[in-house]
Scaffold this active site. Structure first.
Site, PDB file in Angstrom:
ATOM      1  N   SER A  90      -5.282   4.934   5.796  1.00  0.00           N
ATOM      2  CA  SER A  90      -3.972   3.628   5.901  1.00  0.00           C
ATOM      3  C   SER A  90      -4.313   3.730   7.228  1.00  0.00           C
ATOM      4  CB  SER A  90      -3.043   4.797   5.697  1.00  0.00           C
ATOM      5  OG  SER A  90      -1.426   3.733   6.193  1.00  0.00           O
TER       6      SER A  90
ATOM      7  N   CYS B 118       1.005  -8.439   4.516  1.00  0.00           N
ATOM      8  CA  CYS B 118       0.709  -6.737   4.610  1.00  0.00           C
ATOM      9  C   CYS B 118      -1.334  -7.128   4.826  1.00  0.00           C
ATOM     10  CB  CYS B 118       1.114  -6.385   3.936  1.00  0.00           C
ATOM     11  SG  CYS B 118       2.970  -6.114   4.124  1.00  0.00           S
TER      12      CYS B 118
ATOM     13  N   GLU C 196      -6.297   4.620  -0.231  1.00  0.00           N
ATOM     14  CA  GLU C 196      -6.543   5.000   1.529  1.00  0.00           C
ATOM     15  C   GLU C 196      -5.945   6.859   0.832  1.00  0.00           C
ATOM     16  OE1 GLU C 196      -5.287   1.398   3.357  1.00  0.00           O
ATOM     17  OE2 GLU C 196      -3.483   2.154   2.531  1.00  0.00           O
TER      18      GLU C 196
ATOM     19  N   ASP D  81       0.563  -1.107  -0.186  1.00  0.00           N
ATOM     20  CA  ASP D  81       0.053  -0.604  -0.128  1.00  0.00           C
ATOM     21  C   ASP D  81       0.941   1.608   0.043  1.00  0.00           C
ATOM     22  OD1 ASP D  81      -2.241  -1.847   0.340  1.00  0.00           O
ATOM     23  OD2 ASP D  81      -2.549  -0.954   1.932  1.00  0.00           O
TER      24      ASP D  81
END
Length: 554
Positions: free
Chosen positions: A468, A119, A442, A78
């Site tokens: 996030s 993750c 995000e 991310d």
């Protein structure tokens, strides 16, 4: 212990000939076939060490009588995807991971599975697959990164993003930014704060699908290798006892996960992932439950970005089990839930003391009497939205200000970097939801820019996208219904007053019902054009955020 599906009978001779092609011995063919789902790749820092974890798991499986076979799962970083079109491809991989794991496991008739994620989307994606498949399964993650060090203080990726914002606002030199760049992420592993990856790895422990330390033992510690070997051995015990994911991930287990979520101050993304995992278990999690649990659950941890402690500190303090033990003192945890240890939660956490009352506050002295996440509702979000309350400045828990409206993250970032956002503003970023984005990006870049510009205690940000786990401040996401589906957020105009009251779980656009109705008639919904490939299919099938952004399979 029963033999595997392919080991006997002339009708399976053709499959055994293919196992011969793999170099399998007859002894290996007779043993239970254990699939090891490896999320290893060379682009994600949280996954670059997973090859070593997988080798340790294989050893553990073989030591306890199984035949380990590795197959892959994709993973997106991310942080690398952040702030550009790549972030559209982050959340959507959760379902690809679940679907592809289902395909591989059933096509090859595995007897048990060891999931090796780390993750953000791999953990929930593989938990969804585990529930769907319901064969004996255990999780062991790649582990968290160690904290970085800048100017004698611990730091992490969130500080790196905020440093960029501070530089753009003229509050930091290029040399300072470069120091963060070179020191914020010092090792492999999932980023070192209580961001989404670490949140979900910790909650995997709470759900009972991962062993003690799964969420907190740093990636670079030898203890992580030992944990992986133990997980490999333990999956064979689950196989022998026929303990399956749906025996573990019960409604009570999800209540435990929500409770621990509130105490730990996890990422708001857990409010997307827990409902999606529960859905695969046949359990409905209504987000209103989150507020009910939050109302009686003390917030015990302020890990980065909410505070100045990190995953390594939580590990040293006793880890997730120590947090559960603290919560059990107020009878907030269901102690009778079965776990992958073959024992109950109560048996697992017995004697797991809190070794650091600064990292894990005792229940008698919490950061707050209520949990770290709040679900808000009002005319701006009739179907709810989510905020990480523990990372909001006290002065922003109640806020009223004029809207600054943007139809994409890029539009907002440009204005923030140009200094166009003022104290008191409420930044609204819409058309970034699961279907409208598509992919529900995000918003770490705009929130970090706001923090870096010194506006974190005076400016709120609201979006139908998400944040996030590294985000801090009055960042309110998952607004439902989203803009592309005709939610109120689609009809907000610059200058409209938005009132936010986090302690009372409310968020409202101060515009009359009559005015809103008129806007619905005159303001067209904006749908993105030229969406192709997987994103087009995803956008046509995905649910709203309040339901976990799940794929509607009807």
């Amino acid at each position: 212990m029963s033999e595997n599906f392919f080991c006997s009978g002339v009708e399976k001779a053709s499959q055994r000939s293919l196992f011969n092609a793999l170099g399998m011995t007859k002894e290996e063919m007779k043993r239970p076939l254990v699939g090891i789902v490896s999320s290893y790749n060379e682009i994600v820092p949280g996954h670059m060490n997973i090859d070593k974890i997988v080798e340790a798991v294989k050893l553990g499986v073989a030591m306890n009588g199984g035949t380990p076979v590795v197959f892959p799962a994709i993973a997106v970083c991310d942080g690398i995807a952040m702030g550009h079109t790549g972030m559209k491809y982050s959340l959507v991989t959760r379902d690809l991971i679940a679907d592809s794991t289902e395909c591989m496991a059933l096509a090859h008739h595995f007897d048990a599975l060891v999931m090796v994620p780390n993750c953000d989307k791999n953990v929930p994606g593989l938990l969804m697959a585990a529930a769907r498949l319901n064969i004996p399964t255990i999780f062991v993650s790649g582990g968290p990164m160690l904290a970085g060090h800048v100017k004698g203080k611990k730091t992490s990726l969130s500080s790196m993003f905020e440093a960029v914002g501070a530089y753009t606002a003229g509050k930091m030199t290029l040399e300072d930014v470069e120091e963060f760049e070179n020191n914020a992420c010092p090792t492999c592993g999932s980023c070192s704060g209580m961001y989404t990856a670490n949140s979900m790895n910790c909650l995997t422990e709470v759900l009972g699908m991962g062993l003690k330390g799964n969420g907190t033992i740093p990636a670079v510690y030898s203890e992580r290798i030992k944990l992986a070997k133990t997980a490999g051995m333990q999956v064979m015990e689950l196989y022998r006892k026929n303990i399956r994911p749906l025996d573990i991930m019960t409604e009570k287990a999800f209540h435990n996960a929500l409770t621990a979520d509130m105490a730990l101050g996890c990422s708001t993304n857990s409010m997307l992932h827990l409902p999606a995992i529960a859905n695969e278990c046949g359990i409905d999690i209504n987000l209103d439950i989150a507020n009910e649990i939050s109302a009686k659950t003390p917030n015990l941890c302020h890990l980065a970005p909410a505070g100045h402690t990190y995953m390594e500190d939580l590990n040293e303090a006793g880890g997730v089990y120590a947090v559960l033990n603290e919560l059990s003192k107020k009878n907030l945890i269901n102690l009778d839930c079965m776990t992958c240890t073959g024992k109950t939660v109560g048996e697992n956490i017995s004697g797991c003391i809190n070794k650091d009352p600064e990292t894990i506050r005792p229940v008698e002295n919490p950061y707050s009497e209520t949990g770290g996440i709040a679900v808000l509702r009002g005319n701006l979000a009739p179907d709810r939205c989510v905020v990480k309350r523990s990372a909001v400045a006290p002065e922003m828990l109640v806020h009223k200000g004029p809207a600054r409206v943007f139809d994409s993250e890029e539009e907002a970032i440009k204005v923030i970097y140009e200094g166009g956002i003022k104290a008191g503003d409420v930044v609204v970023i819409r058309y970034e939801g699961p279907a409208g984005g598509p992919g529900m990006r995000e918003m770490l870049s705009p929130t970090s820019a706001i923090q870096g510009a010194g506006l974190g205690s005076t400016v709120a940000l609201i979006t139908d996208g998400r944040f996030s786990g590294a985000t801090r401040g009055a960042a309110i996401g998952h607004v439902s219904p989203e803009a592309v589906n005709g939610g109120t957020i689609a009809y907000v105009k610059d200058g409209d007053i938005i009132s936010i009251d986090i302690p009372n779980y409310s968020i409202n656009l101060e515009v009359s019902d009559e005015e809103l109705e008129e806007r619905r008639k005159t303001m067209p919904i904006k749908k993105k054009e030229n969406i192709t490939g997987y994103l087009k299919r995803y956008a046509s099938m995905v649910s709203s955020a309040d339901k976990g952004a799940i794929i509607n399979r009807k």
